[in-house]
Design an enzyme around this catalytic site. Structure first.
Site, PDB file in Angstrom:
ATOM      1  CD  GLN A  22     -22.119  43.075  20.494  1.00 38.40           C
ATOM      2  OE1 GLN A  22     -20.664  43.245  20.198  1.00 38.40           O
ATOM      3  NE2 GLN A  22     -22.802  42.618  19.608  1.00 38.40           N
ATOM      4  CG  HIS A  43     -19.296  44.539  13.465  1.00 36.76           C
ATOM      5  ND1 HIS A  43     -20.171  44.066  12.796  1.00 36.76           N
ATOM      6  CD2 HIS A  43     -19.462  44.509  14.857  1.00 36.76           C
ATOM      7  CE1 HIS A  43     -21.193  43.756  13.440  1.00 36.76           C
ATOM      8  NE2 HIS A  43     -20.851  43.833  14.681  1.00 36.76           N
ATOM      9  CD  GLU A  44     -17.003  43.764  17.426  1.00 35.26           C
ATOM     10  OE1 GLU A  44     -17.737  44.209  18.195  1.00 35.26           O
ATOM     11  OE2 GLU A  44     -17.229  42.723  17.012  1.00 35.26           O
ATOM     12  CG  HIS A  99     -21.254  47.112  18.544  1.00 33.17           C
ATOM     13  ND1 HIS A  99     -22.385  47.116  18.561  1.00 33.17           N
ATOM     14  CD2 HIS A  99     -20.669  45.949  17.813  1.00 33.17           C
ATOM     15  CE1 HIS A  99     -22.966  45.738  17.729  1.00 33.17           C
ATOM     16  NE2 HIS A  99     -21.761  45.500  17.616  1.00 33.17           N
ATOM     17  CB  CYS A 103     -24.350  42.198  14.695  1.00 31.93           C
ATOM     18  SG  CYS A 103     -24.323  43.175  16.175  1.00 31.93           S
ATOM     19  CG  LEU A 104     -22.741  37.892  18.506  1.00 29.07           C
ATOM     20  CD1 LEU A 104     -21.590  37.718  19.835  1.00 29.07           C
ATOM     21  CD2 LEU A 104     -23.328  36.426  18.192  1.00 29.07           C
ATOM     22  N   GLY A 142     -16.403  38.561  17.618  1.00 34.06           N
ATOM     23  CA  GLY A 142     -15.961  39.752  18.398  1.00 34.06           C
ATOM     24  C   GLY A 142     -17.131  40.127  19.178  1.00 34.06           C
TER      25      GLY A 142
END
Ligand code: GNR
Ligand code: NI
Length: 175
Positions: free
Chosen positions: A51, A136-137, A140, A94-95, A46
């Site tokens: 990000q 999670h997204e 963000h 997480c990236l 995702g």
């Protein structure tokens, strides 16, 4: 399409609240294409627009396993409806918080209302990894990272390590 650099913590941009998209047009689709390519390249399952430094309420996702057909999903202006009372725990990464994984407890199921790649309204009932990933997204989009759901001790430890690594990279680049 292009791969864009992914921002990592503690970059202050990751704390911004992303703004609603006004129109799903070709410019937005170009952003979503870039996000998907960036996510596949990372690789991740995702990615939220912030990000890659774009503070818009846009998420891309693909939960297909290795060897399966790609199954890209696009969420514009997503809203969570009816999160379940029962919770489930999944290991998250997480990236934007590289190389750290930990368990987070979230509602096990939720319904999401959003606009798709073509700007059409959709409603999706999510559970399991899909529900976890969407939440999670969504975090963000509010400037929240999964480590914010952990103890302060753990969060501070992770952020300290990332800050140190950034400093070392900057020093190495200056040589
Ligand atoms: O690639 C990712 N894996 C992942 C695993 C468990 C829960 C959430 C995620 S999302 C993450 C990519 C990312 O940082 N998205 O914001
Ligand atoms: Ni993330």
């Amino acid at each position: 399409m292009a791969i864009r650099p992914i921002i990592t913590a503690p970059d202050p941009r990751l704390r911004e609240v992303s703004k609603p998209v006004e129109r799903v047009d070709d410019e937005l689709r170009a952003l979503m294409d870039d996000m998907l390519e960036t996510m596949y390249d990372a690789p991740g399952i995702g990615l939220a627009a912030i990000q890659v430094g774009v503070p818009l309420r846009v998420i891309v996702m693909d939960l297909a396993g290795e060897g399966e057909e790609p199954a890209p999903r696009y969420f514009v202006n997503p809203e969570i409806l009816d999160p379940s009372d029962d919770l489930s725990v999944h290991e998250e990464g997480c990236l934007s918080v590289p190389e750290y994984f930990d368990e987070v407890e979230r509602p096990a199921r939720c319904r999401v209302r959003y606009l798709d790649y073509d700007g059409a309204e959709q409603i999706l009932d999510a559970e399991g990894m899909l529900a976890t990933c969407i939440q999670h997204e969504m975090d963000h989009l509010e400037g929240v990272l999964f480590i914010d759901h952990l103890s302060r001790l753990k969060r501070d430890r992770v952020l300290k390590k990332l800050r140190k690594e950034k400093k070392e990279r900057a020093l190495a680049a200056a040589e």
